[in-house]
Design a protein around this motif. Structure first.
Motif, PDB file in Angstrom:
ATOM      1  N   ASP A   1      13.308  -1.973 -10.245  1.00  0.00           N
ATOM      2  CA  ASP A   1      13.277  -3.241 -10.988  1.00  0.00           C
ATOM      3  C   ASP A   1      11.855  -3.594 -11.405  1.00  0.00           C
ATOM      4  O   ASP A   1      11.623  -4.096 -12.516  1.00  0.00           O
ATOM      5  CB  ASP A   1      13.856  -4.369 -10.129  1.00  0.00           C
ATOM      6  N   GLY A   2      10.890  -3.316 -10.519  1.00  0.00           N
ATOM      7  CA  GLY A   2       9.494  -3.585 -10.857  1.00  0.00           C
ATOM      8  C   GLY A   2       9.002  -2.733 -12.011  1.00  0.00           C
ATOM      9  O   GLY A   2       8.284  -3.209 -12.897  1.00  0.00           O
TER      10      GLY A   2
ATOM     11  N   ALA B   1       2.478  -3.406  -9.790  1.00  0.00           N
ATOM     12  CA  ALA B   1       2.347  -4.736  -9.185  1.00  0.00           C
ATOM     13  C   ALA B   1       0.888  -5.140  -9.018  1.00  0.00           C
ATOM     14  O   ALA B   1       0.539  -6.323  -9.162  1.00  0.00           O
ATOM     15  CB  ALA B   1       3.062  -4.762  -7.834  1.00  0.00           C
TER      16      ALA B   1
ATOM     17  N   ALA C   1       5.498   1.674  -8.586  1.00  0.00           N
ATOM     18  CA  ALA C   1       5.754   0.234  -8.522  1.00  0.00           C
ATOM     19  C   ALA C   1       4.579  -0.513  -7.916  1.00  0.00           C
ATOM     20  O   ALA C   1       4.237  -1.622  -8.354  1.00  0.00           O
ATOM     21  CB  ALA C   1       7.018  -0.031  -7.706  1.00  0.00           C
ATOM     22  N   THR C   2       3.937   0.090  -6.923  1.00  0.00           N
ATOM     23  CA  THR C   2       2.770  -0.542  -6.299  1.00  0.00           C
ATOM     24  C   THR C   2       1.622  -0.678  -7.286  1.00  0.00           C
ATOM     25  O   THR C   2       0.969  -1.733  -7.368  1.00  0.00           O
ATOM     26  CB  THR C   2       2.317   0.276  -5.080  1.00  0.00           C
TER      27      THR C   2
ATOM     28  N   GLY D   1      17.477   3.250  -1.677  1.00  0.00           N
ATOM     29  CA  GLY D   1      16.997   1.881  -1.587  1.00  0.00           C
ATOM     30  C   GLY D   1      15.771   1.585  -2.425  1.00  0.00           C
ATOM     31  O   GLY D   1      14.973   0.708  -2.088  1.00  0.00           O
ATOM     32  N   PHE D   2      15.623   2.311  -3.544  1.00  0.00           N
ATOM     33  CA  PHE D   2      14.481   2.082  -4.423  1.00  0.00           C
ATOM     34  C   PHE D   2      14.785   1.032  -5.498  1.00  0.00           C
ATOM     35  O   PHE D   2      14.056   0.952  -6.491  1.00  0.00           O
ATOM     36  CB  PHE D   2      14.071   3.394  -5.113  1.00  0.00           C
ATOM     37  N   VAL D   3      15.853   0.271  -5.324  1.00  0.00           N
ATOM     38  CA  VAL D   3      16.269  -0.669  -6.363  1.00  0.00           C
ATOM     39  C   VAL D   3      15.160  -1.668  -6.680  1.00  0.00           C
ATOM     40  O   VAL D   3      14.868  -1.963  -7.854  1.00  0.00           O
ATOM     41  CB  VAL D   3      17.552  -1.414  -5.943  1.00  0.00           C
ATOM     42  N   GLU D   4      14.513  -2.195  -5.660  1.00  0.00           N
ATOM     43  CA  GLU D   4      13.449  -3.180  -5.877  1.00  0.00           C
ATOM     44  C   GLU D   4      12.289  -2.569  -6.649  1.00  0.00           C
ATOM     45  O   GLU D   4      11.742  -3.185  -7.577  1.00  0.00           O
ATOM     46  CB  GLU D   4      12.960  -3.714  -4.535  1.00  0.00           C
ATOM     47  N   GLN D   5      11.910  -1.333  -6.285  1.00  0.00           N
ATOM     48  CA  GLN D   5      10.812  -0.662  -6.994  1.00  0.00           C
ATOM     49  C   GLN D   5      11.204  -0.329  -8.437  1.00  0.00           C
ATOM     50  O   GLN D   5      10.388  -0.462  -9.360  1.00  0.00           O
ATOM     51  CB  GLN D   5      10.406   0.630  -6.251  1.00  0.00           C
TER      52      GLN D   5
END
Length: 547
Positions: free
Chosen positions: A286-287, A256, A252-253, A280-284
């Motif tokens: 999503d990316g 981005a 994800a990084t 808690g990797f939901v944000e990553q």
């Protein structure tokens, strides 16, 4: 008319021929009573305990030999048209004398290039035959239940939510269709730069294991794969990579920061999906999903367990997915003999483990603990006892973890200590015993832990230590053992049923978390003794060199 009736097979002869052909393909599966394809598919699913929900699921594979036909029948029309254009441009004689479908089927059974379409046509048999040959060489003679349904589903471009027991072959269930379809795309000329398939996993160790499996199948495919880590992220030209195995944070990084282009990705697989969401990797995620913007991208989630909360979250990722469950959802492996062992207090765990080892606990043994500090402390204790032991945890570098895993696989290490996260999804061939040194935090963790043994139709043993503080979680684990035909005391099954949010044991004391409670000898004393021993050895070496 007489001649026609004499040569036409009777109904009984047709039934015998059907049974003979069916048995030759899949000897272990019952023969359907009619030629109806839907009934035949249901016979296979029922026999292998495959449950499918969703619109128009493709029929499951009866054997790997059907893979070529499935690859041809499920290829997108645009891909076939592109292949036809490629052959026309090359002056293919078969296209001049007939349609593309006829030419595609005119090749030899060995997948030779005699048709002139082995490379130009995505439906050409050669790429699939090479893959089938690799599968046979590696001992994958028959597809497992999850592979029977997941492979044709992914080849049909269906999004997938797949749940199957640990050790059931989920890795091949997504790698095989990825290899087949990417080879077809390459043959059709639809081949942009940057990765065309991405597999996300919660740990680097699991990604490395997938890479080992993938490397067994890649030869002859013409495809390139890469395991994304610190070294490959900076030292490799990822624009030339076809299949990328990665963890969410690093991937994800890079997306981005525009260091990686995922717009050409056709397959996105989330392995151990429940752990990815729980951590808690939901944000990553999503990316990564936003980066995989190709209109034909196929998304799939695989796991051995799938709590309802995680499933609801997973469905927000997928579009009208097929839901495939092998066996019963969220249950322990029946091939594993399971038992609970009361050890009194925390200090009794080490004594119990030592007694099991002294009584001849059959190696290789995988021991699960609650923290990385706990793993290090138990590692030291067993070293004192002369046990061939090693450990893996987040406290170690990837190189050290890889070396520990390799030593365990090769038999140099008899006992491997692991934390939940590091042991998640790892495929250790031939593990005889799993010891839950620290009680699992949830039934899902228990299922994944004991699933390290009893894999690939083998049997295994799982022993779970428990103390008084583990009482809040005792009943659901006891129920899992009971469902797997294990023996548990009746009083455990009569314990008060707790609500899900209350299923947590009291917080462990700092001494337990740090591993201090594991030690029966002072750590400093052991270190000082080790330093004295090394000093003596070095002094002897200096004296020998002086003489």
């Amino acid at each position: 008319m007489e001649l026609f009736h004499d040569t036409e097979p009777s109904q009984k002869q047709q039934a015998d021929q059907l049974e003979e052909s069916w048995t030759a393909v899949d000897p272990g599966c019952p023969v359907p009573s009619t030629r109806d394809l839907l009934e035949a598919a249901n016979v296979v699913r029922k026999h292998y305990r495959i449950k499918v929900s969703g619109p128009e699921p493709p029929p499951p594979l009866r054997s790997w030999s059907e893979l070529t036909a499935v690859a041809i029948s499920t290829q997108p029309l645009a891909m076939a048209d592109a292949a036809s254009a490629a052959v026309d441009a090359a002056g293919g004689s078969h296209h001049r004398h007939g349609n593309s479908k006829t030419a595609q089927r005119s090749g030899g059974a060995d997948g030779s290039e005699s048709t002139g379409l082995a490379h130009a046509s995505p439906a050409g048999p050669k790429p699939v035959q090479v893959l089938l040959s690799r599968l046979q060489q590696q001992g994958y003679a028959h597809p497992t239940p999850i592979q029977r349904q997941a492979v044709p589903a992914l080849l049909a471009s269906r999004e997938l939510l797949a749940v199957a027991p640990t050790g059931s072959g989920k890795t091949l269930a997504f790698l095989v269709p990825i290899l087949v379809r990417l080879r077809q795309l390459k043959s059709a000329g639809d081949w942009p730069a940057w990765p065309k398939a991405v597999v996300l996993s919660p740990t680097h160790e699991l990604s490395a294991q997938q890479a080992r499996t993938l490397n067994l199948l890649l030869p002859g495919s013409g495809l390139r794969a890469c395991l994304l880590n610190k070294a490959t992220a900076t030292g490799n030209d990822l624009s030339k990579v076809d299949i990328l195995l990665a963890n969410p944070l690093r991937l994800a990084t890079m997306v981005a920061n525009r260091q990686l282009d995922l717009s050409g990705v056709r397959f996105l697989v989330l392995d151990e999906a429940d752990k990815l969401f729980e951590l808690g990797f939901v944000e990553q995620i999503d990316g990564v999903l936003a980066g995989c913007s190709h209109r034909d991208v196929v998304r799939a989630l695989f796991s051995a367990t799938l709590p309802d909360k995680v499933e609801n979250l997973a469905r927000t990722v997928l579009k009208q997915p097929l839901r495939v469950i092998v066996g019963a959802k969220n249950t322990a492996v029946h091939a594993v003999s399971q038992r609970l062992l009361y050890v009194g207090q925390e200090a009794g765990k080490l004594l119990a483990l030592r007694q099991l080892l002294a009584e001849g606990l059959k190696p290789p043994v995988l021991v699960f603990v609650a923290s990385k500090e706990r793993a290090a402390a138990l590692h030291r204790e067993l070293l004192y006892d002369g046990v061939h032991v090693d450990s893996i945890s987040a406290a170690l570098s990837p190189t050290a973890c890889a070396a520990a895993v390799d030593n365990f696989r090769s038999g140099k290490t008899w006992v491997l200590i692991a934390t939940d996260l590091l042991g998640r999804g790892m495929d250790f061939v031939g593990i005889n015993t799993v010891v839950n040194y620290d009680f699992p935090n949830s039934p899902m963790d228990y299922i994944h832990r004991i699933g390290r043994t009893g894999r690939a139709n083998k049997t295994g043993c799982a022993i779970t230590f428990y103390v008084e503080g583990d009482a809040p979680l005792l009943r659901p684990i006891a129920n899992l053992i009971k469902e797997a035909n294990g023996e548990v005391p009746d009083w455990m099954l009569r314990l008060k049923k707790l609500r899900t949010k209350d299923r947590k044991r009291p917080a462990l004391s700092p001494e337990v978390v740090s591993g201090a409670n594991t030690n029966t000898k002072p750590v400093n004393k052991g270190r000082k003794k080790l330093k004295r021993t090394l000093a003596t050895v070095n002094a002897n070496e200096r004296r020998q060199s002086d003489t």
